[in-house]
Design a protein around this motif. Structure first.
Motif, PDB file in Angstrom:
ATOM      1  N   SER A  44       1.393  -3.760   6.714  1.00  0.00           N
ATOM      2  CA  SER A  44       0.902  -3.646   5.372  1.00  0.00           C
ATOM      3  C   SER A  44      -0.441  -4.355   4.991  1.00  0.00           C
ATOM      4  CB  SER A  44       1.943  -4.194   4.203  1.00  0.00           C
ATOM      5  OG  SER A  44       3.018  -3.377   4.327  1.00  0.00           O
ATOM      6  N   LEU A  47      -3.117  -1.927   6.312  1.00  0.00           N
ATOM      7  CA  LEU A  47      -3.155  -0.941   5.484  1.00  0.00           C
ATOM      8  C   LEU A  47      -4.209  -1.273   4.420  1.00  0.00           C
ATOM      9  CD1 LEU A  47      -2.068   2.096   5.542  1.00  0.00           C
ATOM     10  CD2 LEU A  47      -0.517   1.259   3.763  1.00  0.00           C
ATOM     11  N   ARG A  48      -3.753  -2.260   3.760  1.00  0.00           N
ATOM     12  CA  ARG A  48      -4.476  -2.893   2.477  1.00  0.00           C
ATOM     13  C   ARG A  48      -6.009  -3.321   2.822  1.00  0.00           C
ATOM     14  NH1 ARG A  48       0.547  -5.655   1.028  1.00  0.00           N
ATOM     15  NH2 ARG A  48      -0.319  -7.510   1.850  1.00  0.00           N
ATOM     16  N   ASN A  51      -8.292  -0.182   2.271  1.00  0.00           N
ATOM     17  CA  ASN A  51      -9.056   0.172   0.867  1.00  0.00           C
ATOM     18  C   ASN A  51      -9.373  -1.077   0.160  1.00  0.00           C
ATOM     19  OD1 ASN A  51      -6.751  -0.477  -0.207  1.00  0.00           O
ATOM     20  ND2 ASN A  51      -6.476   1.124  -1.388  1.00  0.00           N
ATOM     21  N   ARG A  84     -11.469   2.142  -3.785  1.00  0.00           N
ATOM     22  CA  ARG A  84      -9.980   2.320  -3.854  1.00  0.00           C
ATOM     23  C   ARG A  84     -10.247   3.551  -4.477  1.00  0.00           C
ATOM     24  NH1 ARG A  84     -10.357  -3.397  -6.113  1.00  0.00           N
ATOM     25  NH2 ARG A  84     -10.985  -4.636  -4.264  1.00  0.00           N
ATOM     26  N   MET A  89      -3.733   4.945  -2.615  1.00  0.00           N
ATOM     27  CA  MET A  89      -2.503   4.221  -2.237  1.00  0.00           C
ATOM     28  C   MET A  89      -1.409   4.537  -2.780  1.00  0.00           C
ATOM     29  SD  MET A  89      -2.689   0.641  -0.338  1.00  0.00           S
ATOM     30  CE  MET A  89      -1.258  -0.054   0.293  1.00  0.00           C
ATOM     31  N   PHE A  91       2.626   3.227  -3.065  1.00  0.00           N
ATOM     32  CA  PHE A  91       3.308   1.923  -2.750  1.00  0.00           C
ATOM     33  C   PHE A  91       4.801   2.450  -2.028  1.00  0.00           C
ATOM     34  CE2 PHE A  91      -0.138   0.886  -4.939  1.00  0.00           C
ATOM     35  CZ  PHE A  91      -0.679  -0.200  -4.427  1.00  0.00           C
ATOM     36  N   ALA A 162      -2.073   9.703  -7.422  1.00  0.00           N
ATOM     37  CA  ALA A 162      -3.327   9.153  -6.554  1.00  0.00           C
ATOM     38  C   ALA A 162      -4.051  10.445  -5.853  1.00  0.00           C
ATOM     39  CB  ALA A 162      -2.285   8.667  -5.197  1.00  0.00           C
ATOM     40  N   LEU A 170      -5.479   8.735   1.950  1.00  0.00           N
ATOM     41  CA  LEU A 170      -4.389   8.431   1.424  1.00  0.00           C
ATOM     42  C   LEU A 170      -3.488   7.727   2.149  1.00  0.00           C
ATOM     43  CD1 LEU A 170      -3.189   9.494  -1.630  1.00  0.00           C
ATOM     44  CD2 LEU A 170      -1.972  11.138  -0.352  1.00  0.00           C
ATOM     45  N   LEU A 171      -3.197   6.279   1.718  1.00  0.00           N
ATOM     46  CA  LEU A 171      -2.548   5.331   2.470  1.00  0.00           C
ATOM     47  C   LEU A 171      -1.036   5.342   1.965  1.00  0.00           C
ATOM     48  CD1 LEU A 171      -5.149   2.515   2.400  1.00  0.00           C
ATOM     49  CD2 LEU A 171      -4.822   4.106   4.186  1.00  0.00           C
ATOM     50  N   MET A 172      -0.094   5.247   2.444  1.00  0.00           N
ATOM     51  CA  MET A 172       1.137   5.130   2.146  1.00  0.00           C
ATOM     52  C   MET A 172       1.990   4.231   2.831  1.00  0.00           C
ATOM     53  SD  MET A 172       2.112   9.032   1.955  1.00  0.00           S
ATOM     54  CE  MET A 172       1.657  10.109   0.576  1.00  0.00           C
ATOM     55  N   ASP A 173       2.532   3.040   2.091  1.00  0.00           N
ATOM     56  CA  ASP A 173       3.186   1.892   2.602  1.00  0.00           C
ATOM     57  C   ASP A 173       4.690   1.965   2.426  1.00  0.00           C
ATOM     58  OD1 ASP A 173       3.761  -0.423   3.812  1.00  0.00           O
ATOM     59  OD2 ASP A 173       2.849  -1.874   2.556  1.00  0.00           O
TER      60      ASP A 173
END
Ligand SMILES: Nc1ncnc2c1ncn2[C@@H]1O[C@H](COP(=O)(O)OP(=O)(O)OP(=O)(O)O)[C@@H](O)[C@H]1O
Ligand SMILES: [Mg+2]
Length: 258
Positions: A44, A47-48, A51, A84, A89, A91, A162, A170-173
């Protein structure tokens, strides 16, 4: 629209604690990359850093480079807010704005970014909800609160929000970890469609999910508790799950630890 991500020599800290160490990787546009690895290995956090959300955490600090095509996100004069917007992103827990309508949830980012005519907004909201495979389920109740949707619908609403601002990445956690199997499959199908337009990175603890949705898989691990997380290997997903180069990857995916 979709952009390549090129990370080199990336370290991230929480105060004095180094959470990830010297990560370098390239992520191709219009592909899905899965991040896997045991809890606490820095998925995580990493990932953060993609962005510039990591630095929002008190004590959060980053060293190294993240290029989006040719632009270094950490270069002098780069506006983190603009970053961003370009790198969206989603969550783990669906987080629609609870008091806002479904329509306003999707329009929220657009309204922040500039002025749109009413008809333009309507079009983009419709297109985004269709893009998130949610339109048919909500088109008759766009003015009802987003919090009235099921968990899986809320997560697709967050994806619509998003993509409404047309990000490039596109980030997906762990976007499915709070969802039932049917909603999970719906999101996985959607990821398959979205990769035509975006560069997608997904963190998941679900090995089947990584195998189903991703083109490439990155395995992260910790040498020991308290040590920073490292990238162990990144390769074609098929290869990671059939014949990885590193024994620790094999042990992890076959459930021997983590
Ligand atoms: N806000 C924070 N402040 C201080 N340390 C943090 C913070 N968030 C995470 N960490 C630490 O950074 C390291 C990496 O955490 P991170 O959440 O990135 O791991 P993860 O791989 O995503 O784990 P999980 O699979 O459990 O989500 C851990 O040691 C964690 O305790
Ligand atoms: Mg995590």
């Amino acid at each position: 629209m979709a952009k390549r991500i090129d990370v080199s020599g990336l370290n991230a800290y929480y105060g004095a604690h180094k959470a990830i160490d010297d990560i370098s990787m390239t992520i191709e546009p219009r592909s899905v990359t899965a991040f896997i690895g045991p809890s606490g290995c820095g998925k995580s956090t990493f990932l953060r850093t993609l962005n510039r959300m990591h630095e929002v955490t008190p004590g959060g600090r980053v060293e190294g480079k993240v290029l989006l095509d040719d632009e270094n996100l950490y270069g002098a004069g780069v506006d983190p807010v603009a970053v961003r917007r370009t790198v969206g992103m989603v969550f783990q827990r669906p987080n629609p704005f609870p008091t806002m309508s479904i329509f306003d949830n999707v329009a929220a980012g657009l309204r922040l970014n500039g002025k749109y005519r009413k008809s333009e907004l309507k079009d983009i909201v419709e297109r985004s909800l269709k893009g998130a495979n949610l339109w048919n389920e909500v088109k008759d109740r766009l003015n009802k609160p987003g919090s009235g949707l099921s968990g899986g619908q809320q997560q697709r609403l967050c994806i619509a929000r998003a993509i409404a601002v047309e990000p490039q990445v596109l980030l997906m956690d762990e976007p499915c970890s709070a969802l039932d199997p049917i909603s999970t499959l719906a999101i996985e199908d959607l990821i398959g469609e979205l990769k035509e337009r975006f560069t997608i990175v997904i963190v998941t603890h679900n090995m089947q999910q990584a195998a189903r949705v991703s083109d490439r898989t990155a395995f992260f691990n910790l040498a020991a508790v308290g040590k920073p997380g490292k990238l162990i290997e990144i390769d074609e997903t098929e290869r990671i799950f059939s014949n990885p180069s590193v024994q620790a990857t094999e042990d992890y995916i076959s459930g021997r630890f983590g």
